[in-house]
Design a protein around this motif. Structure first.
Motif, PDB file in Angstrom:
ATOM      1  N   VAL A   4       0.860  -1.183   0.000  1.00 21.94           N
ATOM      2  CA  VAL A   4       0.000   0.000   0.000  1.00 21.94           C
ATOM      3  C   VAL A   4       0.900   1.238   0.000  1.00 21.94           C
ATOM      4  O   VAL A   4       1.678   1.454   0.929  1.00 21.94           O
ATOM      5  N   LEU A   5       0.811   2.035  -1.059  1.00 22.95           N
ATOM      6  CA  LEU A   5       1.617   3.243  -1.182  1.00 22.95           C
ATOM      7  C   LEU A   5       0.947   4.444  -0.528  1.00 22.95           C
ATOM      8  O   LEU A   5       1.619   5.387  -0.113  1.00 22.95           O
ATOM      9  N   VAL A  34      -1.019  12.240 -11.017  1.00 21.63           N
ATOM     10  CA  VAL A  34      -2.022  12.370  -9.960  1.00 21.63           C
ATOM     11  C   VAL A  34      -1.281  12.315  -8.626  1.00 21.63           C
ATOM     12  O   VAL A  34      -0.584  11.343  -8.337  1.00 21.63           O
ATOM     13  N   SER A  35      -1.424  13.383  -7.825  1.00 20.78           N
ATOM     14  CA  SER A  35      -0.800  13.447  -6.506  1.00 20.78           C
ATOM     15  C   SER A  35      -1.870  13.330  -5.434  1.00 20.78           C
ATOM     16  O   SER A  35      -2.884  14.023  -5.489  1.00 20.78           O
ATOM     17  N   GLU A  41       1.448  11.859   4.724  1.00 20.80           N
ATOM     18  CA  GLU A  41       1.533  10.865   3.648  1.00 20.80           C
ATOM     19  C   GLU A  41       1.252  11.510   2.299  1.00 20.80           C
ATOM     20  O   GLU A  41       0.363  12.349   2.182  1.00 20.80           O
ATOM     21  N   SER A  42       1.986  11.093   1.287  1.00 16.74           N
ATOM     22  CA  SER A  42       1.702  11.549  -0.072  1.00 16.74           C
ATOM     23  C   SER A  42       2.315  10.581  -1.077  1.00 16.74           C
ATOM     24  O   SER A  42       3.261   9.866  -0.771  1.00 16.74           O
TER      25      SER A  42
END
Length: 92
Positions: A4-5, A34-35, A41-42
């Motif tokens: 999971v990023l 897409v950011s 978290e990012s």
């Protein structure tokens, strides 16, 4: 194996959710990355021109009241452009 990023789960009103979806749609349409960010978290992802678009409506049942969901998912192999077309999809 799944890594999971980024994950965010927030209760919002429909208008705010529509704003987030519209922002993603604008990035997809323009071809920009897409950011996603929440707190510290990012993640930024370059979506290829033809990812696989999966839409799923579900009902989960168990010990409590049934829970309904709509899930939208874009999938692609890392480093790969394109994808196969498989039927026409529409939202009405």
């Amino acid at each position: 194996m799944e890594e999971v990023l980024f994950k965010s789960e927030t209760r919002l009103d429909r208008a705010a959710i529509a704003d987030h979806l519209r922002a993603v749609a604008d990035k997809l349409e323009s071809g920009e990355p897409v950011s996603l960010s929440a707190g510290s978290e990012s993640v930024t992802l370059d979506v290829p021109a033809r990812p696989t678009f999966e839409v799923k409506a579900e009902r989960e049942t168990g010990s409590g009241a049934p829970e309904l969901s709509i899930e939208f998912e874009l999938e692609w192999d890392e480093g790969q452009e394109g994808g196969e077309e498989s039927g026409e999809f529409s939202v009405e």
